[in-house]
Write an enzyme that holds these catalytic residues in place. Structure first.
Site, PDB file in Angstrom:
ATOM      1  N   ASP A   3     -11.296   1.141  -0.760  1.00 21.04           N
ATOM      2  CA  ASP A   3     -11.393   2.561  -0.401  1.00 21.04           C
ATOM      3  C   ASP A   3     -12.374   3.332  -1.275  1.00 21.04           C
ATOM      4  OD1 ASP A   3      -9.660   2.639   1.765  1.00 21.04           O
ATOM      5  OD2 ASP A   3      -7.891   2.988   0.541  1.00 21.04           O
ATOM      6  N   ASP A  18       0.834  -1.202   0.000  1.00 19.04           N
ATOM      7  CA  ASP A  18       0.000   0.000   0.000  1.00 19.04           C
ATOM      8  C   ASP A  18       0.874   1.259   0.000  1.00 19.04           C
ATOM      9  OD1 ASP A  18      -2.764   0.961   0.180  1.00 19.04           O
ATOM     10  OD2 ASP A  18      -2.164   1.769   2.126  1.00 19.04           O
ATOM     11  N   GLU A  53       0.730  -0.642  -5.095  1.00 17.88           N
ATOM     12  CA  GLU A  53      -0.447   0.243  -5.073  1.00 17.88           C
ATOM     13  C   GLU A  53       0.049   1.631  -5.468  1.00 17.88           C
ATOM     14  OE1 GLU A  53      -2.426   3.322  -4.224  1.00 17.88           O
ATOM     15  OE2 GLU A  53      -1.785   2.834  -2.182  1.00 17.88           O
TER      16      GLU A  53
END
Length: 499
Positions: A390, A291, A337
């Site tokens: 998200d 991430d 990501e």
């Protein structure tokens, strides 16, 4: 990530969201049933969110230990089978409701797990070997100290434990040995159950895609055990914290509060801590998504105590040098990501590492013909998502549009479907949009198409997992059950698009 050179499809569904009688998904029978259904549908990848123990805010991206397993995921039925819980105790753990209630879990689950621990044979050979291995040592000591010091942040603990004086740590382990072993027991049970579930998935031809955040929580075993790796003052409090600068979405930026890494210090030992973390993650999962990958190129740091992110500065990260010691196999099992504001430095880092980035179809339809998320722009070395944890779900996004916005969005999606020669009627309202996005992802050139279970089922924003920057109703989505036949259409689509 080569994905063995094949075009494959995956499903994104967190363990917490699986059906369960006990208020939250677990590593029990429903997880095995889910794997079996993925297998029958031709799915080759199952992506989960971080499996770590959650704390305040309930986010799997903030934990007391980046290498922990969430005790809530321990299968209670398995503990009953092993005579660590009674039938009445198991029955008492049953929970109704459509959402995960973390407050109730915190109040009720740990006392139940302590009962199981009280009946566990601590002389069991495998458990003793686990404790001796040191895998959960920092976590167990940290959680023991948390209990002893009434939940205070570690920078407020008694000096000897706070600064990890050898005698103070030994006294903590010895004087509170039962508490220390309780936390070891939780990690032992979690890891044993996770290893068996992963082996079952792999036996079905399904690989697990895991997820690790770039930063760790300020009040965590990670910072307590390795303060030299972070920008802290002499009292072990952060001098700089992470966030993002002011932008179109926020005039004052975002203040995350995580301590930032001292990359100069980490470079001295070849980024050993980070490489150990990556290797551990690659043992836990088959593939790892990192991430906020852009933080390895440049990161934004803000003075600790600032009211907002306005006064922060960009700093240089370790770039590709951090990954230099990883072998070819490890490099082939990492996803970056790379969402958000991406510049040439991040693009170079992706090129240097050859990690596939993420392409999210919900970001594609802004009217820009060169939008990198449009199916026509997506290359093989990418993972194509309809959306992420998200974002709005596809149906939720369509429902959120104004009448004018809906007409414009529908026309753009219809044009893309025509260009892709996908004969999929969108219908009126949100009908058909989820299926269209699934088809576009599967039809894309990306070697891996990853589909959130919410979009497969055509669910709205009542099933959204997280809304960044908000507090309250996040991470609570639960599947009451996976409807029969829910994956039959997906199986046909996977075959149709050659995945």
């Amino acid at each position: 990530m080569t994905v063995n050179g094949k075009r494959e499809a995956g499903v994104l569904c967190h363990i917490a969201s699986l059906p369960s009688e006990y208020g939250i998904g677990s590593l029990g029978k429903e997880a095995y049933r889910f794997v079996a259904r993925l297998h029958r549908a031709g799915i080759k990848k199952w992506q989960v969110l971080p499996l770590v123990q959650t704390g305040y805010g309930d986010s799997p991206y903030s934990s007391v230990s980046c290498d922990s397993g969430n005790p809530y995921f321990i299968d209670l039925a398995r503990l009953k089978k092993e005579k660590l819980l009674t039938g009445a105790e198991l029955k008492s753990a049953r929970v109704e409701g459509d959402k995960i209630d973390y407050g109730a879990l915190f109040q009720n689950r740990y006392p139940l797990l302590r009962k199981a621990f009280s009946r566990f044979n601590l002389d069991q050979k495998e458990f003793c070997a686990f404790v001796k291995s040191g895998i959960a040592e920092d976590y167990a000591l940290f959680m023991t100290a948390k209990t002893v010091f009434d939940g205070l942040a570690f920078c407020e603990w008694e000096e000897g434990v706070k600064f990890r004086d050898a005698q103070a740590i030994e006294a903590l382990r010895t004087d509170y040995h039962e508490e220390y072993l309780f936390w070891q027991f939780l990690q032992y049970q979690f890891r044993r159950q996770w290893k068996e579930l992963k082996a079952y998935a792999n036996g079905c031809g399904i690989q697990i895609v895991g997820d690790i955040p770039l930063y760790v929580a300020c009040d965590s075993a990670d910072v307590w055990a390795h303060p030299e790796l972070f920008k802290l003052d002499k009292q072990l409090k952060p001098t700089k914290v992470a966030g993002v600068p002011p932008d179109y979405f926020s005039e004052t930026g975002q203040l995350w509060g995580n301590p930032v890494y001292d990359w100069t210090m980490q470079k001295k030992d070849g980024y050993a801590w980070w490489n150990n973390r990556l290797r551990s993650a690659l043992e836990t999962y088959d593939i790892v998504r990192i991430d906020h990958f852009r933080g390895f190129d440049r990161y934004y740091e803000i003075p600790a105590g600032a009211e907002n992110a306005v006064g922060g500065q960009w700093r240089e990260g370790p770039k590709a040098e951090l990954f230099a010691s990883l072998d070819k196999d490890a490099r082939a099992r990492i996803i970056a990501e790379d969402l958000g504001t991406i510049d040439d430095g991040v693009r170079k880092l992706l090129a240097d590492t050859a990690f596939p980035g993420m392409k999210v179809l919900l970001f594609a339809f802004d009217g820009n013909p060169d939008n990198e998320y449009l199916p026509a722009q997506i290359t093989e070395n990418a993972v194509c998502y309809t959306g992420t944890h998200d974002n709005d779900t596809v149906v939720g996004y369509v429902r959120s549009l104004s009448e004018e916005g809906y007409i414009l969005f529908r026309s753009r999606v219809a044009a893309e479907l025509a260009r892709e020669e996908l004969a999929l009627p969108l219908g009126e309202g949100e009908t058909g949009f989820a299926g269209a996005f699934v088809a576009m992802a599967l039809n894309s050139k990306a070697r891996l198409a990853m589909l959130p279970v919410q979009d497969i089922l055509g669910l709205g924003n009542e099933a959204r997992m997280n809304m960044p920057g908000s507090e309250g109703a996040n991470w609570q989505f639960r599947l009451k059950k996976l409807p029969k036949g829910a994956l039959k259409g997906l199986k046909k689509a996977i075959a149709k698009f050659g995945r």
